[in-house]
Design a protein around this motif. Structure first.
Motif, PDB file in Angstrom:
ATOM      1  N   ARG A 170      -2.740  -4.429 -28.603  1.00 38.01           N
ATOM      2  CA  ARG A 170      -3.056  -3.413 -27.605  1.00 38.01           C
ATOM      3  C   ARG A 170      -2.958  -4.005 -26.196  1.00 38.01           C
ATOM      4  N   ILE A 171      -2.923  -3.106 -25.231  1.00 40.01           N
ATOM      5  CA  ILE A 171      -2.958  -3.510 -23.822  1.00 40.01           C
ATOM      6  C   ILE A 171      -4.415  -3.609 -23.409  1.00 40.01           C
ATOM      7  N   LYS A 172      -4.862  -4.815 -23.144  1.00 37.04           N
ATOM      8  CA  LYS A 172      -6.269  -5.047 -22.801  1.00 37.04           C
ATOM      9  C   LYS A 172      -6.544  -4.764 -21.337  1.00 37.04           C
ATOM     10  N   ASP A 173      -5.586  -5.081 -20.463  1.00 36.47           N
ATOM     11  CA  ASP A 173      -5.812  -4.913 -19.030  1.00 36.47           C
ATOM     12  C   ASP A 173      -4.470  -4.897 -18.317  1.00 36.47           C
ATOM     13  N   ILE A 174      -4.450  -4.300 -17.148  1.00 40.01           N
ATOM     14  CA  ILE A 174      -3.262  -4.349 -16.286  1.00 40.01           C
ATOM     15  C   ILE A 174      -3.702  -4.644 -14.863  1.00 40.01           C
ATOM     16  N   LYS A 175      -2.817  -5.273 -14.099  1.00 38.81           N
ATOM     17  CA  LYS A 175      -3.006  -5.448 -12.664  1.00 38.81           C
ATOM     18  C   LYS A 175      -1.728  -5.007 -11.958  1.00 38.81           C
ATOM     19  N   ILE A 176      -1.911  -4.222 -10.905  1.00 39.72           N
ATOM     20  CA  ILE A 176      -0.780  -3.650 -10.187  1.00 39.72           C
ATOM     21  C   ILE A 176      -0.743  -4.204  -8.770  1.00 39.72           C
ATOM     22  N   PHE A 177       0.434  -4.700  -8.363  1.00 41.48           N
ATOM     23  CA  PHE A 177       0.601  -5.341  -7.050  1.00 41.48           C
ATOM     24  C   PHE A 177       1.682  -4.602  -6.254  1.00 41.48           C
ATOM     25  N   PRO A 178       1.305  -3.627  -5.420  1.00 41.54           N
ATOM     26  CA  PRO A 178       2.304  -2.971  -4.570  1.00 41.54           C
ATOM     27  C   PRO A 178       2.674  -3.854  -3.392  1.00 41.54           C
ATOM     28  N   ASP A 179       3.909  -3.759  -2.944  1.00 42.23           N
ATOM     29  CA  ASP A 179       4.396  -4.555  -1.818  1.00 42.23           C
ATOM     30  C   ASP A 179       5.259  -3.649  -0.948  1.00 42.23           C
ATOM     31  N   ILE A 180       4.680  -3.150   0.153  1.00 40.04           N
ATOM     32  CA  ILE A 180       5.438  -2.206   0.981  1.00 40.04           C
ATOM     33  C   ILE A 180       6.528  -2.912   1.772  1.00 40.04           C
ATOM     34  N   ASP A 181       6.344  -4.216   2.046  1.00 40.94           N
ATOM     35  CA  ASP A 181       7.352  -4.941   2.822  1.00 40.94           C
ATOM     36  C   ASP A 181       8.644  -5.107   2.036  1.00 40.94           C
ATOM     37  N   GLU A 182       8.533  -5.219   0.727  1.00 38.85           N
ATOM     38  CA  GLU A 182       9.706  -5.366  -0.133  1.00 38.85           C
ATOM     39  C   GLU A 182      10.041  -4.075  -0.875  1.00 38.85           C
ATOM     40  N   SER A 183       9.313  -3.004  -0.576  1.00 38.59           N
ATOM     41  CA  SER A 183       9.520  -1.717  -1.265  1.00 38.59           C
ATOM     42  C   SER A 183       9.545  -1.904  -2.779  1.00 38.59           C
TER      43      SER A 183
END
Length: 407
Positions: free
Chosen positions: A12-25
Motif C-alpha cells: 500500500r501507499i503509506k505516505d506521499i510528499k508533494i513538492f511544487p516548484d513554480i520556478d521550474e513549472s
C-alpha cells in the motif's frame, strides 16, 4: 484529531510528499510504499477535471506543469492528483490528493527592504490569531461548517492569513484554507511550565531578550522533555507538509517552553526550505531564522532597530468588548483595552490601524496578526463572540482598512 479505520492491502501507499516548484513549472511527488517486491505507481494530474499528465512515477521524476496556475488567497487554484499502486498486475491501493503551485519566500523590495513574498512577489500578509476553541466542544470543532465559517468570515473581512495558535487542527481545516484561500502560520503546540511574569512580561516589554540555553529558566531542564518536543515538532511538519496554505512554521511562542530556538529554527528550515520560519514569536528573540517577530499590546507599535530579517507584528491589538449573554465567564473577562459598544470598539481599531500600522508598511512591516478571530473562554478580544453569534466590529470598516494594507 479525526480518527478512522480503513482496510488496506499489505502492499500500500503509506505516505506521499508533494513538492511544487513554480520556478521550474514542475512538481515532484514522493511516495512511501510498503512493499518488498516489484511495484509501479501510476499518477494522473488533473486541472479542472481535465487530465494534463499521466504516467508512471519514480522518485527522481520531475513532472512538468505547462503554464501553471499559481495558488494565492486571491485565486486558490488546486490541481487534483490520483495515485494507483500496482504490485505486478494487481491494483493494491489508490490515493487521491491535490496540490497548489505556490512559493513562499523572503526577498528585498526595490528599496532594499526585506519582505515576505508569495510567488516571487512582495506580499503583505494581514492575519488573525486563531486559538481554535469552541464553546460547545473545547478544542473540537462541532461541525465542518463551523470550521468553514471562521475561515470565510476572516476572508470576507479582508484578511488573507490565519495564525493557528498553539494547536494542530484536523487536516480538514487546512483543506478548507487551501480551497478558500487563506495563508496559515502554524504554531507548534507549547510545552513547559509558565516561565513567570519576569520573563514572560516585564523583560520582553523592556526589550530585553534572554538566552534560551538556560534550560531551567525556561522550565526545560529535562533532556527527555526537550527531545520529545523536537520529535513531535517534526512529526507535525510531516503531518501537515502537503497543506498548500501553510506558509510559516512557528516553533516557539512568547518563551513558553522555549529552548535552543535558533538551532531548532535552522533545523526546521533545512527540513522544509519551502516555508518561512518564525523561530521565536514574540518575546525572547535569539536572532534565528527568519523573522524579526514582535508582539505588542497596549504600548505603541514602532519600527524595531535595523535588522536583516523581515519585520512582522505577529501579535497585536487584543481590543475587547463584553457582549452580555455571549461570554463564557462573565465574572472573569480578560482584555487589553475594554470598550462598551460596537461603535467604540470599531473606532479604536480603525485608529490603531490608521495611525500605527499603515504608516509602518512602507518602512518595513511585512505582516500583522491581530488578536483574535473569536473570544476564547476568559478572553473577550475576538472579532466574534465565543459562540460566533455576534460580530463585534463593523465588517465594512475592517475590510476597508485591510484593503489599504498592501505593498
Amino acid at each position: 484529531q479525526t480518527v478512522w479505520l480503513e482496510p488496506v492491502d499489505e502492499c500500500r501507499i503509506k505516505d506521499i510528499k508533494i513538492f511544487p516548484d513554480i520556478d521550474e513549472s514542475s512538481v515532484r511527488i514522493l511516495t512511501d510504499v510498503t512493499s518488498t517486491g516489484n511495484y509501479t505507481v501510476k499518477v494522473v494530474i488533473s486541472e479542472n477535471c481535465r487530465v494534463i499528465y499521466t504516467g508512471s512515477l519514480s522518485e527522481s521524476e520531475v513532472i512538468r506543469i505547462e503554464n501553471p496556475r499559481l495558488w494565492s488567497p486571491e485565486e486558490p487554484f488546486l490541481y487534483d492528483v490520483q495515485l494507483k499502486l500496482f504490485c505486478g498486475d494487481k491494483l493494491c491501493d489508490r490515493v487521491e490528493s491535490y496540490f497548489g503551485m505556490r512559493k513562499f519566500g523572503i526577498d528585498r523590495d526595490d528599496k532594499g527592504i526585506p519582505r515576505l513574498t508569495l510567488n516571487n512577489k512582495p506580499y503583505f500578509q494581514k492575519g488573525l490569531l486563531d486559538q481554535g476553541y469552541w464553546c460547545d466542544g473545547g478544542m473540537t470543532p462541532p461541525t465542518d461548517e463551523a470550521m468553514i465559517f471562521d475561515i470565510e468570515t476572516a476572508r470576507r473581512m479582508g484578511f488573507n492569513m490565519i495564525r493557528k495558535h498553539i494547536k494542530v487542527e484536523p487536516l480538514r481545516w487546512y483543506y478548507h484554507c487551501d480551497r478558500i484561500g487563506m495563508i496559515v502560520w502554524q504554531d507548534m503546540v507549547s510545552g513547559g511550565e509558565y516561565i513567570g511574569s519576569l520573563y514572560a512580561g516585564v523583560l520582553p516589554n523592556l526589550g530585553i531578550h534572554v538566552k534560551d540555553s538556560a534550560y531551567r529558566r525556561f522550565k526545560r531542564d529535562k533532556e527527555d522533555w526537550r527531545n520529545e518536543f523536537k520529535n513531535e515538532l517534526f512529526e507535525m511538519i510531516d503531518t501537515l507538509f502537503n497543506s498548500v496554505s501553510i506558509g510559516c512554521w512557528v516553533p516557539f511562542n512568547e518563551g513558553w517552553g522555549q529552548f535552543d530556538a535558533e538551532k531548532i529554527g535552522k533545523a526546521v528550515k533545512r527540513y522544509d526550505p519551502s516555508r518561512v520560519v518564525d523561530h521565536a514569536s514574540g518575546w525572547h528573540d535569539q536572532n534565528g531564522p527568519e523573522l524579526k517577530s514582535v508582539h505588542k499590546y497596549i504600548l505603541p507599535v514602532h519600527l524595531p532597530k535595523s535588522d536583516d530579517r523581515p519585520f512582522v507584528l505577529s501579535e497585536f491589538g487584543g481590543y475587547s468588548m463584553i457582549v452580555e449573554d455571549h461570554v463564557w465567564n462573565r465574572k472573569k473577562c480578560f482584555g487589553y483595552r475594554m470598550f462598551k459598544n460596537k461603535a467604540g470598539l470599531t473606532a479604536a481599531y480603525a485608529k490603531l490601524i490608521e495611525k500605527q500600522i499603515i504608516p509602518l508598511v512602507s518602512k518595513g512591516l511585512c505582516a500583522t496578526v491581530y488578536t483574535q478571530i473569536s473570544d476564547v473562554e476568559n478572553e473577550v478580544n475576538g472579532l466574534l463572540t465565543y459562540d460566533r453569534d455576534i460580530q463585534k466590529m463593523d465588517e465594512a470598516v475592517v475590510r476597508a482598512l485591510n484593503e489599504r494594507l498592501i505593498l
